[in-house]
Enzyme design. Structure first.
Site, mmCIF file in Angstrom:
data_model
loop_
_atom_site.group_PDB
_atom_site.id
_atom_site.type_symbol
_atom_site.label_atom_id
_atom_site.label_comp_id
_atom_site.label_asym_id
_atom_site.label_seq_id
_atom_site.Cartn_x
_atom_site.Cartn_y
_atom_site.Cartn_z
ATOM 1 N N ASN A 1 0.861 -1.195 0.000
ATOM 2 C CA ASN A 1 0.000 0.000 0.000
ATOM 3 C C ASN A 1 0.892 1.238 0.000
ATOM 4 O O ASN A 1 2.115 1.121 0.057
ATOM 5 C CB ASN A 1 -0.956 -0.033 1.203
ATOM 6 C CG ASN A 1 -0.207 -0.047 2.508
ATOM 7 O OD1 ASN A 1 0.481 0.893 2.849
ATOM 8 N ND2 ASN A 1 -0.315 -1.158 3.238
ATOM 9 N N ARG A 2 0.287 2.404 -0.038
ATOM 10 C CA ARG A 2 1.036 3.649 -0.241
ATOM 11 C C ARG A 2 1.632 4.269 1.025
ATOM 12 O O ARG A 2 2.101 5.403 0.992
ATOM 13 C CB ARG A 2 0.154 4.692 -0.919
ATOM 14 C CG ARG A 2 -0.283 4.299 -2.310
ATOM 15 C CD ARG A 2 -1.004 5.448 -2.999
ATOM 16 N NE ARG A 2 -1.657 5.012 -4.220
ATOM 17 C CZ ARG A 2 -1.026 4.796 -5.367
ATOM 18 N NH1 ARG A 2 0.286 4.997 -5.448
ATOM 19 N NH2 ARG A 2 -1.692 4.388 -6.425
#
Ligand code: CTP
Ligand code: CA
Length: 228
Positions: A34-35
């Site tokens: 994920n970011r």
């Protein structure tokens, strides 16, 4: 006189901080992630250390470097992170800032997946352990203060209030990560601190300022007795 003995309101307090994303392997060369940059968790660890806490910093593969003066435990997957947290207990407090992947690939391949003539691989998922929830709901040896984060894209206070109750943690630091805020991956954060006594909206500020304010609150909570 040893200079290694720390001073400050959190001297003698042991605090676990999780940070960063987790990586969940698909095969030896690919993963799901994920970011999260790890910036907010890293800032919290730094701020707690500055107040004298002994910080165990359990981090997934973040893009920012861990702060100085913490005990760093580097992990990759959610299950690794869970094991590292269990191994780091007991602690006076836990701050769970990691963006833990909710799912892993049910059976990661130990060989690289190859293109074939019969179409795309079908990945099936398994749910990862909820690390925050397992610590918040410990029957014995629970840290005195358990703090979660909640990144939401909509209905931030409602979702985070429900999340606090569902997880059983003391506080939730909630933020709006919808793309138009630019918060995910940025240097600023705008949070609402949710506790049993209500929701406190903080102005948008640097992640380091959010961390300082949160660390000060944690110090206040761990050094006084009453209700939080
Ligand atoms: N968390 C955790 N372990 C997980 C998932 C989340 O410890 N497997 C922690 C995060 O570090 C954070 C809090 O739980 O402190 C909330 O994470 P969030 O992703 O917002 O909650 P979820 O229960 O996964 O709900 P959602 O479906 O909104 O992602
Ligand atoms: Ca989640």
């Amino acid at each position: 006189i040893s200079s290694a003995v720390s001073k400050g309101p959190l001297a003698g307090k042991r605090i676990i901080v999780t940070s960063g994303p987790t990586h969940e392997p698909i095969d030896p060369v690919r993963y799901i992630a994920n970011r999260s940059s790890g910036a907010q968790g890293t800032a919290v660890a730094r701020a707690l250390t500055a107040l004298g806490a002994e910080v165990v910093f359990i981090t997934g593969p973040a893009t920012v470097r861990p702060p100085a003066g913490v005990d760093v435990v580097a992990v990759e997957t959610a299950r690794d992170m869970e094991a590292a947290v269990q191994a780091a207990l007991p602690a006076d407090a836990g701050v769970f800032a990691a963006a833990v992947a909710d799912w892993r690939v049910a059976s990661a391949s130990n060989r690289k997946l190859k293109k074939t003539t019969d179409g795309q691989p079908a990945l099936t998922f398994a749910e990862n352990p909820d690390i925050l929830r397992s610590v918040a709901q410990m029957k014995t040896g629970r840290p005195e203060l358990v703090v979660g984060f909640a990144a939401e894209t909509n209905d931030v206070v409602e979702n985070a209030t429900a999340k606090r109750l569902r997880k059983g943690c003391d506080w939730i630091v909630a933020n709006d990560v919808s793309p138009e805020t630019g918060i995910m991956g940025g240097t600023e954060n705008a949070v609402v601190l949710i506790s049993a006594t209500g929701a406190e909206t903080w102005p948008r500020m640097d992640k380091s300022a959010v961390a300082d304010r949160l660390a000060a609150k944690i110090a206040e909570s761990l050094t006084k007795e009453p209700s939080r």
